[in-house]
Motif scaffolding. Structure first.
Motif, PDB file in Angstrom:
ATOM      1  N   GLU C 207       0.851  -1.188   0.000  1.00 44.61           N
ATOM      2  CA  GLU C 207       0.000   0.000   0.000  1.00 44.61           C
ATOM      3  C   GLU C 207       0.885   1.235   0.000  1.00 44.61           C
ATOM      4  N   ASN C 208       0.634   2.130  -0.926  1.00 43.85           N
ATOM      5  CA  ASN C 208       1.362   3.395  -0.949  1.00 43.85           C
ATOM      6  C   ASN C 208       2.846   3.187  -1.187  1.00 43.85           C
TER       7      ASN C 208
ATOM      8  N   ASP D 126      -9.706   7.455  -3.053  1.00 42.79           N
ATOM      9  CA  ASP D 126      -9.140   7.735  -1.731  1.00 42.79           C
ATOM     10  C   ASP D 126      -9.488   9.155  -1.300  1.00 42.79           C
ATOM     11  N   LYS D 130     -10.779  11.078   2.357  1.00 41.60           N
ATOM     12  CA  LYS D 130     -10.046  12.174   3.008  1.00 41.60           C
ATOM     13  C   LYS D 130     -10.944  13.361   3.332  1.00 41.60           C
ATOM     14  N   HIS D 153      -8.654  -1.593   2.595  1.00 41.78           N
ATOM     15  CA  HIS D 153      -7.992  -0.458   1.953  1.00 41.78           C
ATOM     16  C   HIS D 153      -8.554   0.866   2.472  1.00 41.78           C
ATOM     17  N   VAL D 157      -6.424   3.908   4.110  1.00 43.40           N
ATOM     18  CA  VAL D 157      -6.462   5.300   3.641  1.00 43.40           C
ATOM     19  C   VAL D 157      -6.847   6.244   4.789  1.00 43.40           C
ATOM     20  N   ARG D 160      -3.918   6.639   7.295  1.00 47.50           N
ATOM     21  CA  ARG D 160      -2.812   7.448   6.784  1.00 47.50           C
ATOM     22  C   ARG D 160      -3.149   8.927   6.737  1.00 47.50           C
ATOM     23  N   ASN D 161      -4.451   9.241   6.730  1.00 51.41           N
ATOM     24  CA  ASN D 161      -4.870  10.617   6.498  1.00 51.41           C
ATOM     25  C   ASN D 161      -5.614  11.225   7.673  1.00 51.41           C
TER      26      ASN D 161
END
Lengths: 320, 320, 320, 320
Positions: C207-208, D126, D130, D153, D157, D160-161
Motif C-alpha cells: 500500500e502506498n 481515496d 479524506k 484499503h 487510507v 494514513r490521512n
C-alpha cells in the motif's frame, strides 16, 4: 398399489412478488403480494384445478417461502411427495413483477443459486415417473447443472417406460450461460419429446433454428420423436402441427389485459387438460387460449388459474 | 477448395510425463520424459502415421507445453488449424505415469481447469467439420462445460451434414462430477453416434447399463443411430456388433507388456485406418489389436504409434 | 516436554521440475528432473541443513508427489508433523523451469487449486507455533483463502505468545487476483512482523509503496511492529535497516550463474542461520549473500542448499 | 473545494421486505412492505436525519431496487456520489422479516452474490475518504472478497490521512464462510479502529475472544489503536470504555417493542450524532439508547429513524 397420475410437471417452483400498487414503476411500488410462481408449478396448479391428477418434481428452499409453496400446492390438490427441500441453505427463486401498463410489464428475478437449479437425479425415484401418463419438462430446468442432468435423466426414464414427454420450452435467457448452451440442450430434449409447446421466439433458440418458418421448424423435429408441436404466435393465435401433416389453427379470446405474465402456463394447463379429456387438437388449442385469456386479466399467474367452468363459459360466450 | 479430411478427432490434447526410471514407485522416480498425450490427440497422431488425412479440434495452453503439442502434431502430419490456444492462462493437462510393473501402472493427473475443458463452440467453424468424412468424439470431452456443449454441437453439425460420428467412450471417472452425469451424457452421445467403441467397463457406465450383457447393451443402442458397436474385453479380445445382427470376434496379439497405457488409442487408430481402407470388420479388429500390442510394449502412447508396416508385420508373423 | 524449534516456516511446499537439458527453450527439453520447491520449503531445508532445529506448517497432495516432498524434508531433518495431506484430492503445485541462458530463465507453474492454498486454521495447533522461537511467513501464503486466513491466524498466535515473526515477501503476481489484494495483505502482515525481508520490487507492491525510496519504505513500516527490514537490490547487494536508525550494507559474491531461481530462499536461510547464531547483522547479510551465490550456480533450489562450511569457505576465500 | 463530510458509512445497502401483516408466521404473511435496509445504510440515513453531513460508499444493483435505495437515501440527505451500481447484473440483498411476536423475530435473507459484496477498491477514490472526519466500517463488509479488501484499503487510507475509524461489528454469521475467517478479519480491523461498537456476542467472535469479560476484551484491544470501545448488553444497557481507564454505563429506555431489528443501527446513529455534537460519552450512550428505543417500537429500521427532537423528547420524559 400406488395411484396413477395424469401428469407430473418437472422443474421450477418459485415465489412471485407482484406489485400491489401497479401502473407505476417498481421504484414507486411500496408493497408486494406473494404468490406461487414458476412455469411448471403454475401448470401443476392449473391442471390440478381443472381436475387432473397431478404431481410435481421440484426442489424448494427449506424456509418459510419453501413451506408456503408446498402448502399452497397441497391445497391446490397437487401431489407434493417429490417437492424436496434443499439441505444446503439455498433459497427459492423470486420474481418481482413491475406492471407499468398492460403493454409494459417487466420482471426482476432472484435466481442466483436458486434451489430449483439444484434438483438432482437423487431427489426422485424413477418409479415415481413410471406412475404418470405424462411428464412435462420445463426448458428452464435445463439451464444449469445438476437440474439439467436430472431433467435429461427424467426424460430417459420416461422414454424407456412409455411415459409421454411434453417439453414446454419456457426459455428464459437470463437463466442460461449462453445462447449456444440453450441451443444444444433445448434441441436435445425437443428431439426426445412427444409433444413440444413454445412460442415462435422460443423455437428460434434451437440449433439451426433462427429464421426458420414454422414449417421448417416442425419438419426438422418430426425427423425425431415428436408427434405434436404447438407454436404460439401471441395475439395472432397458435398453430398445432401433427407428424402426419395436419395443421390446426387456434384463435385467441380478447380480454382486458392486466399483465402478460402467466399466459403461457395457463395456455399449457388448458391445452393439456383438454387433450387428457379426449378433446380434439382444435378444441385443446381453444381451451388453452381461453385459460390464458382469463389469467392475463388477473393479478397472479397461479392463484388466478381458472376452473373448467370458467374456461367453458368464456368459450361459449364467444360461440357464433 | 479446401482439402477433404478422412478424420477429425475432437477433445483432449495433453502432456504425458512418463517415468524415465520405471519398475519402481513414482516417489523414487527422479526424471520424467515428455510426450504428447490425451486419447483423441493420440488417435490423431496414430491415424496420421498410418496415412490418413487427419485434423484435430482441441484447445491447449498458450505456453511452452502447448507449443510442444502443436509442434509435435504438425510434425506427425496432423492438421492443427483448429488446435486453439487458451487465452485465459489455463494450463494443458498433465499425466505423470508410474510404472511399478506391467501389471501395476497408475497415473497422477493434473486436470483442474485444464485448457481442453474450455474448448467451446466458438473455437471452431461448422465448415471445418463438414470437410471431414468422420469425426471422432472422445467421452472425456463431455465431462465438463463448455467442452461438453462444444462436443454436443459438433455432433449436431456432423449429423446434419452427413459426417460419420465415432464415439470413443474414453471414460475417465476423475474428470466427471458424478456417475449420474456420466451416464446422462455418455448415453446421449452414444445414441447419436454411428460407431461406438469402448471397453466393457465403459459401456457399464451408461444409463441403465450396469450388469448388462454385450447383447443387451447393443440391443438398446441399435434402437437409435449406431450401426456398429465395438466392445473391448481386454486380454479376451474384442467383439464388434452390427445393426443387422452380425457379431465379429477379434483376438489379441501377445507381447511383452511394458505398461497398459495407450492400448485403447492405438486400437482405435488401427481399427479406423483399416475401415477407411476397405478392410472387413474382422480385419479392422485385428489391425486395432496389433497396433495396441505394439504400443503397450513401448514407453509412450503417442511417439510409439506404429506404421502400417509395423502392424502388418506383426499380423503376418501370427498367421497360420 | 516437547522440543523447542528455532524456526517454523509457513506456506508453500511444491515440486520443481527442472529442465534436465538446459540452455534451450522448454519446447525442446524432453526430460525434467524432480526437486522439492516452494520458498518456505526451501528455507526449511536450507536452515535445517545449516543446523537449525526447523519445522514446517504446510499442506501437500495425498499422492506420490506429496509423499516425495515429505520424505525429502524428513531426510533433510525438518520436522514434518504439520505438513498435512489434502483430503480433497488437490494436487501439489508444480514449477517447470526453463533455462535458456543464465539471464533468461522462466517458469511455467501449475497452481490452480494447489494444495498449499488450502492450508487452513484447522490444519495446525496453536501449541505448535508456541514451541518455536521464530515463525517465517511467506507472502504467497496470503494470496488466497483459506491459506490467507491461516497465515493471519498464525501471525496472531505468534504475536500473542512472543514468537518472533519474519515476513518473507515472496511476491508472485500470478498467484494473486489483483495488485490491490496484494497491497492490502502484504501491508497488513508486514506491519505485524518483527523482521521483513524482500526485494525492492516486492516492497513496491505494498500500500502506498510504489516509487518509494528504501528510506521512505522503512520509515512507514517502523511506525508499526518491525524492528529489522532487509531490502535486496540484486547484484547491487542488500540493505538492512534497524528501527533505531542503523543502515547496514551487504555485498554479493560473484559466481558463474546457472539460473537465478532459489537466490532469495538461500539468502533467507543463510541470513536467519547467522542471526540465530549471534552473528552481527552485517555478518548475517554476508552469510545470506554467500548462500545465494552457491545456489544460483547449481541446478536446484532445495537440493543445492549449502552447508555452513560451504558458506564460510566462500566467505573466507573473498576476505581481504 | 469539496465540502467536508462528518461521516462516511461503508458497506451494505439492501432492501428490507417487512411483513405487512405481522404477529404470525411468514408463511401466512401475504404482503410485504419495502424499506431501505443494511446496517451502514441505516446509520447513514439515521445520522443524516439527525443533521450530520453524511455520505456512503456502497454498491447496489442496477435495477429498480437499486434505484429505490439511491433515491431514498438522496431524499434523506445522504451524499450518494459513491453508491455505485453493479455492472455485472448482481442483485441487491433482500431481507424478509418475520415478526411472530416482539420476542420472536426472524429474518430470511437473500445474500448470494449480493451487489454489496462486490464493492471494490476501484469503486471509490481515496480522496473521498479524506473529505470525511470519520468513516464507519461495518463488519459485514469484511465477510467476502472483494468487499473485504475494499474495506481494509479504506481503513488504510483513513489511518494514513487522520480520518477517524469507527468499526461497527455488525456480525452476521450467515454472510461468513467460517468462524475462523470472522475472527481473523474482525480482529484485524478492530485493532486498527479508533472506536469499536458491538454487542457482547459480537465481541466474543474475535480472535481469543470467547468467554472474555468486557474488561479482558478491552484490555487486549487497547494495546492497539482503539481509544473508545462500546459493548452493548441488550436490555441491561451498554458500557463504554476509554483507553485511559474510564468506564461509563448507559441505560435503556423501556418501550413497547414491535420488533428488535434496527436497534443497533439507531443506537449507532444517536451515539455518533451526540459525539459529533460534543456531548459527553455518557450523554452519547443515552442518545443511542433513546434512538434505539424509538426504532424498535416501529415497523422499519430506516424509515423509522428519529429526529433530534424525538430523541430528546424521549430522554427528557425520563429525567428525574
Amino acid at each position: 398399489m400406488m395411484e396413477k397420475l395424469d401428469l407430473i410437471t418437472f422443474g421450477r417452483a418459485a415465489v412471485d412478488l407482484n406489485a400491489t400498487e401497479y401502473n407505476r414503476p417498481m421504484e414507486e411500488t411500496m408493497t408486494f403480494t406473494k404468490y406461487v410462481g414458476g412455469s411448471p408449478a403454475n401448470i401443476a396448479i392449473g391442471t390440478s384445478k381443472l381436475g387432473l391428477n397431478v404431481g410435481m418434481i421440484a426442489k424448494v428452499s427449506d424456509d418459510q417461502h419453501g413451506n408456503f409453496v408446498i402448502d399452497y400446492m397441497k391445497k391446490s390438490g397437487v401431489d407434493t411427495s417429490y417437492i424436496k427441500k434443499d439441505t444446503e441453505g439455498r433459497k427459492i427463486g423470486l420474481t418481482f413483477t413491475e406492471i407499468k401498463s398492460p403493454e409494459e410489464c417487466s420482471i426482476l428475478m432472484y435466481r442466483d443459486n436458486a434451489a430449483d437449479l439444484y434438483l438432482s437425479v437423487s431427489d426422485f425415484d424413477d418409479e415415481y415417473i413410471k406412475r404418470a401418463d405424462t411428464i412435462l419438462i420445463s426448458g428452464t430446468s435445463l439451464s444449469q447443472s445438476p437440474s439439467r442432468e436430472a431433467a435429461l435423466h427424467a426424460v430417459d426414464v420416461a422414454k424407456r417406460n412409455g411415459v409421454e414427454v411434453i417439453f414446454e420450452l419456457d426459455y428464459r435467457p437470463y437463466t442460461w450461460k449462453s445462447e449456444q448452451e440453450s441451443a444444444v440442450y433445448m434441441t436435445t430434449v425437443a428431439r426426445m419429446a412427444d409433444i413440444v409447446i413454445g412460442t415462435r421466439d422460443e423455437f428460434d433458440v434451437m440449433e439451426n433454428g433462427e429464421g426458420n418458418s414454422d414449417e421448417e421448424t416442425v419438419k426438422e423435429l418430426f425427423e425425431h420423436s415428436p408427434q405434436l408441436i404447438v407454436i404460439k404466435h401471441g395475439v395472432k393465435g397458435s398453430r398445432a402441427f401433427t407428424k402426419d401433416g395436419e395443421v390446426i389453427e387456434g384463435t385467441i379470446y380478447e380480454t382486458k389485459v392486466l399483465k402478460t405474465f402467466g399466459a403461457g402456463d395457463s395456455f399449457a394447463s388448458g391445452f393439456i387438460y383438454a387433450l387428457k379429456n379426449d378433446k380434439s387438437i382444435k378444441e385443446a388449442l381453444q381451451y388453452g387460449s381461453a385459460a390464458a385469456s382469463i389469467v392475463v386479466s388477473k393479478h397472479s399467474s397461479s392463484d388466478a388459474m381458472p376452473t373448467v367452468a370458467d374456461i367453458e363459459n368464456l368459450m361459449n360466450s364467444h360461440v357464433g
